[in-house]
Motif scaffolding. Sequence first.
Motif, PDB file in Angstrom:
ATOM      1  N   TYR A  12       0.843  -1.198   0.000  1.00 59.40           N
ATOM      2  CA  TYR A  12       0.000   0.000   0.000  1.00 59.40           C
ATOM      3  C   TYR A  12       0.876   1.246   0.000  1.00 59.40           C
ATOM      4  CZ  TYR A  12      -3.604  -3.269   1.463  1.00 59.40           C
ATOM      5  OH  TYR A  12      -4.464  -4.331   1.528  1.00 59.40           O
ATOM      6  N   ILE A  13       0.317   2.312  -0.509  1.00 62.50           N
ATOM      7  CA  ILE A  13       0.970   3.617  -0.464  1.00 62.50           C
ATOM      8  C   ILE A  13      -0.043   4.594   0.125  1.00 62.50           C
ATOM      9  CG2 ILE A  13       1.999   5.495  -1.798  1.00 62.50           C
ATOM     10  CD1 ILE A  13       2.692   3.343  -3.940  1.00 62.50           C
ATOM     11  N   VAL A  14       0.371   5.320   1.159  1.00 62.93           N
ATOM     12  CA  VAL A  14      -0.458   6.361   1.759  1.00 62.93           C
ATOM     13  C   VAL A  14       0.149   7.697   1.341  1.00 62.93           C
ATOM     14  CG1 VAL A  14      -1.310   7.400   3.890  1.00 62.93           C
ATOM     15  CG2 VAL A  14      -1.096   4.910   3.714  1.00 62.93           C
ATOM     16  N   VAL A  15      -0.668   8.528   0.696  1.00 67.88           N
ATOM     17  CA  VAL A  15      -0.213   9.816   0.180  1.00 67.88           C
ATOM     18  C   VAL A  15      -0.861  10.942   0.978  1.00 67.88           C
ATOM     19  CG1 VAL A  15      -0.173  11.336  -1.838  1.00 67.88           C
ATOM     20  CG2 VAL A  15       0.060   8.861  -2.148  1.00 67.88           C
ATOM     21  N   ALA A  16      -0.030  11.879   1.434  1.00 66.63           N
ATOM     22  CA  ALA A  16      -0.520  13.074   2.135  1.00 66.63           C
ATOM     23  C   ALA A  16      -0.757  14.166   1.095  1.00 66.63           C
ATOM     24  CB  ALA A  16       0.487  13.534   3.181  1.00 66.63           C
ATOM     25  N   SER A  17      -1.993  14.326   0.667  1.00 65.78           N
ATOM     26  CA  SER A  17      -2.353  15.368  -0.306  1.00 65.78           C
ATOM     27  C   SER A  17      -2.685  16.640   0.467  1.00 65.78           C
ATOM     28  CB  SER A  17      -3.534  14.907  -1.162  1.00 65.78           C
ATOM     29  OG  SER A  17      -3.134  13.834  -1.980  1.00 65.78           O
ATOM     30  N   GLN A  18      -1.654  17.438   0.667  1.00 67.24           N
ATOM     31  CA  GLN A  18      -1.742  18.610   1.537  1.00 67.24           C
ATOM     32  C   GLN A  18      -2.829  19.590   1.099  1.00 67.24           C
ATOM     33  OE1 GLN A  18       1.855  20.937   1.646  1.00 67.24           O
ATOM     34  NE2 GLN A  18       1.246  21.982   3.522  1.00 67.24           N
ATOM     35  N   GLU A  19      -2.911  19.864  -0.176  1.00 64.48           N
ATOM     36  CA  GLU A  19      -3.864  20.879  -0.649  1.00 64.48           C
ATOM     37  C   GLU A  19      -5.293  20.350  -0.751  1.00 64.48           C
ATOM     38  OE1 GLU A  19      -2.434  23.177  -4.022  1.00 64.48           O
ATOM     39  OE2 GLU A  19      -0.389  22.685  -3.422  1.00 64.48           O
ATOM     40  N   ASN A  20      -5.480  19.035  -0.682  1.00 60.87           N
ATOM     41  CA  ASN A  20      -6.826  18.458  -0.666  1.00 60.87           C
ATOM     42  C   ASN A  20      -7.268  18.105   0.756  1.00 60.87           C
ATOM     43  OD1 ASN A  20      -6.239  17.086  -3.779  1.00 60.87           O
ATOM     44  ND2 ASN A  20      -8.119  18.199  -3.358  1.00 60.87           N
ATOM     45  N   ASP A  21      -6.397  18.376   1.739  1.00 66.03           N
ATOM     46  CA  ASP A  21      -6.723  18.097   3.144  1.00 66.03           C
ATOM     47  C   ASP A  21      -7.105  16.639   3.361  1.00 66.03           C
ATOM     48  OD1 ASP A  21      -6.259  20.751   3.943  1.00 66.03           O
ATOM     49  OD2 ASP A  21      -8.300  21.335   3.409  1.00 66.03           O
ATOM     50  N   CYS A  22      -6.291  15.712   2.823  1.00 65.64           N
ATOM     51  CA  CYS A  22      -6.620  14.301   3.033  1.00 65.64           C
ATOM     52  C   CYS A  22      -5.420  13.391   2.825  1.00 65.64           C
ATOM     53  CB  CYS A  22      -7.755  13.860   2.107  1.00 65.64           C
ATOM     54  SG  CYS A  22      -7.302  13.731   0.376  1.00 65.64           S
ATOM     55  N   ASN A  68     -10.177   5.264  -1.246  1.00 69.22           N
ATOM     56  CA  ASN A  68     -10.289   5.483   0.197  1.00 69.22           C
ATOM     57  C   ASN A  68      -9.450   6.690   0.603  1.00 69.22           C
ATOM     58  OD1 ASN A  68     -11.914   3.207   0.643  1.00 69.22           O
ATOM     59  ND2 ASN A  68     -10.118   1.876   0.752  1.00 69.22           N
ATOM     60  N   THR A  69     -10.072   7.599   1.337  1.00 69.34           N
ATOM     61  CA  THR A  69      -9.376   8.784   1.826  1.00 69.34           C
ATOM     62  C   THR A  69      -9.722   9.010   3.298  1.00 69.34           C
ATOM     63  OG1 THR A  69     -11.161  10.272   1.186  1.00 69.34           O
ATOM     64  CG2 THR A  69      -9.400   9.916  -0.444  1.00 69.34           C
ATOM     65  N   LEU A  70      -8.893   9.788   3.950  1.00 72.20           N
ATOM     66  CA  LEU A  70      -9.130  10.181   5.336  1.00 72.20           C
ATOM     67  C   LEU A  70      -8.912  11.684   5.408  1.00 72.20           C
ATOM     68  CD1 LEU A  70      -9.630   9.418   8.314  1.00 72.20           C
ATOM     69  CD2 LEU A  70      -7.147   9.098   8.529  1.00 72.20           C
ATOM     70  N   ASP A  71      -9.923  12.419   5.823  1.00 71.19           N
ATOM     71  CA  ASP A  71      -9.822  13.871   5.906  1.00 71.19           C
ATOM     72  C   ASP A  71      -8.919  14.278   7.062  1.00 71.19           C
ATOM     73  OD1 ASP A  71     -11.566  14.068   3.787  1.00 71.19           O
ATOM     74  OD2 ASP A  71     -13.332  14.442   5.026  1.00 71.19           O
ATOM     75  N   ILE A  72      -7.869  15.010   6.718  1.00 72.50           N
ATOM     76  CA  ILE A  72      -6.930  15.567   7.692  1.00 72.50           C
ATOM     77  C   ILE A  72      -6.506  16.923   7.140  1.00 72.50           C
ATOM     78  CG2 ILE A  72      -4.628  15.373   8.723  1.00 72.50           C
ATOM     79  CD1 ILE A  72      -4.956  12.404   8.815  1.00 72.50           C
ATOM     80  N   ILE A  73      -6.540  17.942   7.951  1.00 73.43           N
ATOM     81  CA  ILE A  73      -6.207  19.281   7.488  1.00 73.43           C
ATOM     82  C   ILE A  73      -4.713  19.370   7.170  1.00 73.43           C
ATOM     83  CG2 ILE A  73      -6.126  21.735   8.097  1.00 73.43           C
ATOM     84  CD1 ILE A  73      -8.625  21.223   9.827  1.00 73.43           C
ATOM     85  N   GLN A  74      -4.387  19.688   5.931  1.00 77.21           N
ATOM     86  CA  GLN A  74      -3.038  19.909   5.421  1.00 77.21           C
ATOM     87  C   GLN A  74      -2.007  18.893   5.908  1.00 77.21           C
ATOM     88  OE1 GLN A  74      -2.169  24.078   6.121  1.00 77.21           O
ATOM     89  NE2 GLN A  74      -3.232  24.628   4.245  1.00 77.21           N
ATOM     90  N   PRO A  75      -2.174  17.615   5.611  1.00 77.56           N
ATOM     91  CA  PRO A  75      -1.165  16.641   6.041  1.00 77.56           C
ATOM     92  C   PRO A  75       0.154  16.868   5.298  1.00 77.56           C
ATOM     93  CG  PRO A  75      -2.670  15.614   4.487  1.00 77.56           C
ATOM     94  CD  PRO A  75      -3.204  16.995   4.779  1.00 77.56           C
ATOM     95  N   VAL A  76       1.262  16.784   6.033  1.00 75.15           N
ATOM     96  CA  VAL A  76       2.572  17.023   5.430  1.00 75.15           C
ATOM     97  C   VAL A  76       3.545  15.868   5.623  1.00 75.15           C
ATOM     98  CG1 VAL A  76       2.392  19.539   5.560  1.00 75.15           C
ATOM     99  CG2 VAL A  76       3.420  18.274   7.463  1.00 75.15           C
ATOM    100  N   CYS A  77       3.194  14.882   6.424  1.00 71.79           N
ATOM    101  CA  CYS A  77       4.110  13.781   6.707  1.00 71.79           C
ATOM    102  C   CYS A  77       3.324  12.504   6.937  1.00 71.79           C
ATOM    103  CB  CYS A  77       4.961  14.122   7.934  1.00 71.79           C
ATOM    104  SG  CYS A  77       6.175  12.856   8.325  1.00 71.79           S
ATOM    105  N   VAL A  78       3.858  11.402   6.395  1.00 68.66           N
ATOM    106  CA  VAL A  78       3.276  10.086   6.654  1.00 68.66           C
ATOM    107  C   VAL A  78       4.388   9.241   7.266  1.00 68.66           C
ATOM    108  CG1 VAL A  78       2.169   8.048   5.683  1.00 68.66           C
ATOM    109  CG2 VAL A  78       1.716  10.289   4.683  1.00 68.66           C
TER     110      VAL A  78
END
Length: 171
Positions: A131-141, A159-169
Amino acid sequence: YNYKDGVLKENTDYTVNVVPGSGPRHLIFSQDGRYGYLINEIANKIMVFKYNEGRMSLVQAIHCVPRHFKGFNAAAAIHLTKSGEHLLISNRGHNSIALYRVNKENGKISLLYMVHTGKGPRDFNIIDDRYIVVASQENDCLELYTFNEEKEEIKPTGNTLDIIQPVCVAL
């Protein structure tokens, strides 16, 4: 830098210079330590170095966005799979994850393809090479992708998870 007895000291005997303004962002090494992979945020290039006896020599520099792409891009994260057979990077602006095959004999990489992501993929992480988890900062997820290394396939799961401006996984 040298680290000894809890003290970090600059090693002025050897440095690696890159083109000024390249924006070196993140350097990783192959598991055997023979090759270093540097992503340059501003130049949007991956630099491959051969490492031997404390010295690094450049063996390849490759663009990480398509030449026809004319918009803003800032290369971000870089990771190797556990096997070391593939290298992945994220592009903010082009909004993609690029998959490269690694030649273990000479360390050079070749682009397989790019998968589009949400806006601003600042960071990502590979989980169990499945699996790859991507922090899409500008989409807040966070976005989840499946990864089949043997088939060299990256697929969005939706599948997404709403998180405000994620920058690190970090896992």
